[in-house]
Design a protein around this motif. Structure first.
Motif, short mmCIF file in Angstrom:
data_model
loop_
_atom_site.label_atom_id
_atom_site.label_comp_id
_atom_site.label_asym_id
_atom_site.label_seq_id
_atom_site.Cartn_x
_atom_site.Cartn_y
_atom_site.Cartn_z
N VAL A 98 -17.16 42.35 6.95
CA VAL A 98 -17.29 41.62 5.56
C VAL A 98 -16.91 39.99 5.61
N ILE A 99 -17.78 38.92 5.63
CA ILE A 99 -16.76 38.47 5.30
C ILE A 99 -16.80 37.47 3.99
N MET A 100 -16.42 37.12 3.64
CA MET A 100 -15.83 36.18 2.37
C MET A 100 -16.03 34.81 1.92
N ILE A 101 -16.88 34.13 1.48
CA ILE A 101 -16.71 32.67 1.51
C ILE A 101 -16.46 31.95 -0.35
N GLN A 102 -15.75 31.66 -0.16
CA GLN A 102 -15.21 31.32 -1.43
C GLN A 102 -15.72 29.33 -1.50
N PHE A 103 -16.32 29.42 -2.85
CA PHE A 103 -16.60 27.40 -3.10
C PHE A 103 -15.52 27.46 -4.29
N LEU A 104 -15.60 26.23 -5.10
CA LEU A 104 -15.08 25.85 -5.96
C LEU A 104 -14.16 26.63 -6.61
N LYS A 105 -13.09 26.92 -5.96
CA LYS A 105 -12.31 28.35 -6.67
C LYS A 105 -10.65 27.51 -6.22
N GLY A 106 -10.79 25.64 -5.69
CA GLY A 106 -9.14 25.49 -4.79
C GLY A 106 -8.65 26.44 -4.27
N SER A 107 -7.53 26.06 -3.38
CA SER A 107 -7.17 26.85 -2.31
C SER A 107 -6.39 27.76 -2.72
N PRO A 148 -0.79 31.94 -2.44
CA PRO A 148 -0.31 32.36 -0.85
C PRO A 148 -0.22 33.44 -1.22
N GLU A 149 0.21 34.26 -2.40
CA GLU A 149 0.41 36.18 -3.46
C GLU A 149 -1.02 36.35 -2.62
N ARG A 150 -2.18 36.05 -3.87
CA ARG A 150 -3.29 36.49 -3.68
C ARG A 150 -4.23 37.01 -2.62
N MET A 151 -3.58 35.67 -1.79
CA MET A 151 -4.82 35.32 0.11
C MET A 151 -4.04 36.76 0.91
N GLU A 152 -2.31 36.82 0.38
CA GLU A 152 -1.89 38.52 1.43
C GLU A 152 -2.32 39.23 1.40
N VAL A 153 -2.55 39.43 -0.99
CA VAL A 153 -3.78 41.30 -0.51
C VAL A 153 -4.51 40.65 0.70
N LEU A 154 -5.14 39.88 -0.01
CA LEU A 154 -6.76 40.33 1.35
C LEU A 154 -6.70 40.62 2.42
N LYS A 155 -5.48 39.62 2.94
CA LYS A 155 -5.24 39.57 4.17
C LYS A 155 -4.88 40.80 5.11
N ARG A 156 -4.44 41.94 3.97
CA ARG A 156 -3.79 43.53 4.16
C ARG A 156 -5.48 44.08 4.68
N LEU A 157 -6.41 43.40 4.47
CA LEU A 157 -7.97 44.25 4.10
C LEU A 157 -8.13 43.04 5.87
N GLU A 158 -8.00 42.45 6.29
CA GLU A 158 -8.43 41.68 7.62
C GLU A 158 -8.19 43.40 9.38
N PRO A 159 -8.74 43.00 10.20
CA PRO A 159 -9.96 41.47 10.27
C PRO A 159 -11.69 42.30 10.05
N GLU A 160 -10.87 43.82 8.55
CA GLU A 160 -12.88 43.90 8.34
C GLU A 160 -13.15 42.87 7.59
N LEU A 161 -12.71 43.21 6.40
CA LEU A 161 -12.76 41.88 5.45
C LEU A 161 -11.82 40.58 5.74
N LYS A 162 -12.38 39.12 5.82
CA LYS A 162 -12.45 37.99 6.29
C LYS A 162 -12.63 37.01 4.74
N VAL A 163 -11.44 36.45 4.53
CA VAL A 163 -11.98 35.53 3.58
C VAL A 163 -11.40 34.23 3.49
N PHE A 164 -12.01 33.29 3.13
CA PHE A 164 -12.05 32.24 3.94
C PHE A 164 -12.45 30.82 2.37
N ARG A 165 -11.74 30.06 2.62
CA ARG A 165 -11.83 29.15 1.59
C ARG A 165 -11.69 27.49 2.68
N PHE A 166 -12.74 26.77 2.27
CA PHE A 166 -12.59 25.45 3.28
C PHE A 166 -12.36 23.96 2.35
#
Length: 162
Positions: free
Chosen positions: A34-43, A46-64
């Motif tokens: 699974v890949i999630m690309i998030q828009f319009l939410k800002g960066s 770090p604490e929230r991103m850390e929770v999502l990073k635990r699901l890698e490499p199966e789930l990858k979350v990107f914010r540009f």
């Protein structure tokens, strides 16, 4: 979730992203990537991103986007700068769809990108048509444009009370 579907989660209520993440976790349980690309939410903090990073490499979350603020809270000058970052995210999303890099692609707030005039429905339709046919796509956002109706297999609307 069957292969190759386009699902929409939209409406004025809270929980659209959470629902999309729930579908992502269900896909992970089926050994899907699974890949999630998030828009319009800002960066993301770090604490929230850390929770999502635990699901890698199966789930990858990107914010540009680089700004910590939501897009709607930015000045016009800041919005122009972030629009360039958003376009980078959109180009990445098109690449993921065309190459079949994952089984499930979540485009979080992509409907907001259309609503803001950063992307057109025609551009999204073109990307959906060019995707690997086995790839399921989940689109979220506040407002669902009628032009997408024929491209969607299912829709969940979340309304706020009051």
């Amino acid at each position: 979730m069957k292969n190759g579907t386009v699902q929409v989660i939209c409406g004025s209520g809270k929980g659209k992203t959470s629902m999309a993440l729930g579908l992502a976790i269900s896909a992970l349980a089926e050994q899907k990537r699974v890949i999630m690309i998030q828009f319009l939410k800002g960066s993301l903090e770090p604490e929230r991103m850390e929770v999502l990073k635990r699901l890698e490499p199966e789930l990858k979350v990107f914010r540009f986007e680089k700004s910590p603020a939501f897009f709607e809270h930015l000045s016009e000058e800041e919005k122009k700068e972030e629009e360039r970052n958003i376009h980078n995210g959109l180009n990445f999303a098109k690449k993921v769809m065309a190459t079949g890099e994952c089984d499930v692609l979540i485009l979080d707030e992509i409907l907001g990108i259309i609503d803001c005039g950063i992307m057109t429905c025609a551009e999204l339709i073109q990307a959906l048509d060019a995707r690997e046919k086995e790839m399921s796509v989940i689109l979220t956002g506040l407002v669902f444009p009628d032009e997408l109706e024929n491209y969607v297999d299912g829709m969940t609307t979340i309304q706020s009370k009051g």
